[in-house]
Design an enzyme around this catalytic site. Structure first.
Site, short mmCIF file in Angstrom:
data_model
loop_
_atom_site.label_atom_id
_atom_site.label_comp_id
_atom_site.label_asym_id
_atom_site.label_seq_id
_atom_site.Cartn_x
_atom_site.Cartn_y
_atom_site.Cartn_z
N TYR A 1 0.83 -1.22 0.00
CA TYR A 1 0.00 0.00 0.00
C TYR A 1 0.86 1.26 0.00
CZ TYR A 1 -3.89 -3.03 1.58
OH TYR A 1 -4.84 -4.01 1.72
N HIS B 263 0.23 -11.57 2.08
CA HIS B 263 -0.77 -10.81 1.32
C HIS B 263 -1.39 -11.63 0.18
CE1 HIS B 263 -1.81 -6.40 0.16
NE2 HIS B 263 -2.82 -7.21 -0.07
#
Length: 267
Positions: free
Chosen positions: A39, A97
């Protein structure tokens, strides 16, 4: 430690935008914050937390290891880098992730490296994200189901992912839902609107309450104070059997997140 049912997502929020979102959320009473290496906002999240003045022991911070950092020689150093950015000695939860594309790094290798990070005290709990049933089986074989705190998956009224959810539950793995509002698409749904009117609630509150009622954790994000405050109230909304059945009927396997070259073969 159990994963909070309600937290703040930070996907696609960066720099001053994410700082404002996190600070506002913490001010309103949010105590769980979800971020990720990819991110590119861990440092901003860390700054917002530091400036908020909320004691670290009141917070539940989650980050996620990106695919480039899955090998055993990279995983722990990358997590230490995340901790530095987040200005903390540990995170509460660290997730893989995405599974390694093409199995470039085996599930066994990265899960054992993640477990080692837990043993070193860098993370209190570990878990997975975007894992299918065969991948969950491999993760359990690598570290045991007791060491897998959650599987964070796309889950909304339009993608209820029952097969994965039921398998995870049967093996004691908690589910965290991301994209719970289906990019806002579900907010326009007539069925949801009807339930919202019945409860004098907003469509977002109904969807979040539905997910939490199913036993999932949710991590909605917003940049607007009123939406952040409104979403919090979903915790006080309880849907009845009629509402739940109506939402169950909306499932149409409508998956929104399936990046080419990254997504596994979905169940």
């Amino acid at each position: 430690m159990t994963i909070p049912a309600f937290g703040l997502g930070t996907f696609r929020l960066k720099d001053d935008v994410v700082i404002a979102s996190v600070k506002t959320a913490l001010e309103l009473g949010y105590r769980a914050v979800d971020t990720a290496q990819i991110y590119d906002n861990e440092a901003a999240v860390g700054q917002a937390i530091a400036e908020s003045g909320v004691p670290r022991n009141e917070l539940y911070i989650t980050t996620k290891i990106w695919i480039e950092n899955l090998s055993k020689d990279k995983l722990i150093p990358s997590l230490k880098e995340s901790l530095k950015k987040l200005r903390t000695d540990y995170v509460d939860l660290t997730l893989i992730h995405w599974p390694s594309p093409g199995d470039a790094v085996s599930v066994e290798e990265f899960m054992q490296a993640l477990l080692e990070a837990k043993k070193q005290g860098l993370t209190r709990e570990i878990g997975i994200s975007n894992f299918t049933i065969p991948l969950m089986e491999k993760a359990i074989a690598a570290v045991g189901a007791d060491n897998i705190a959650t599987n964070q998956i796309e889950l909304s009224p339009y993608l209820q992912n029952r097969k994965v959810v039921d398998w995870a539950k049967a093996h004691g793995i908690h589910i965290t839902s991301y994209m719970t509002l289906a990019y806002g698409k579900a907010l326009k749904d007539e069925v949801i609107a009807r339930i919202a009117a019945k409860h004098n609630a907003t469509p977002a509150q109904v969807i979040l309450a539905w997910a939490m009622g199913e036993g999932y954790s949710v991590i909605p994000s917003s940049t607007r104070r009123e939406n952040l405050a409104s979403s919090l109230l979903a915790q006080d909304l309880h849907l009845d059997a009629e509402d739940k059945n109506a939402i169950a009927a909306l499932d149409c396997n409508d998956r929104l997140v399936s990046p080419e070259g990254l997504a596994p073969a979905w169940d």
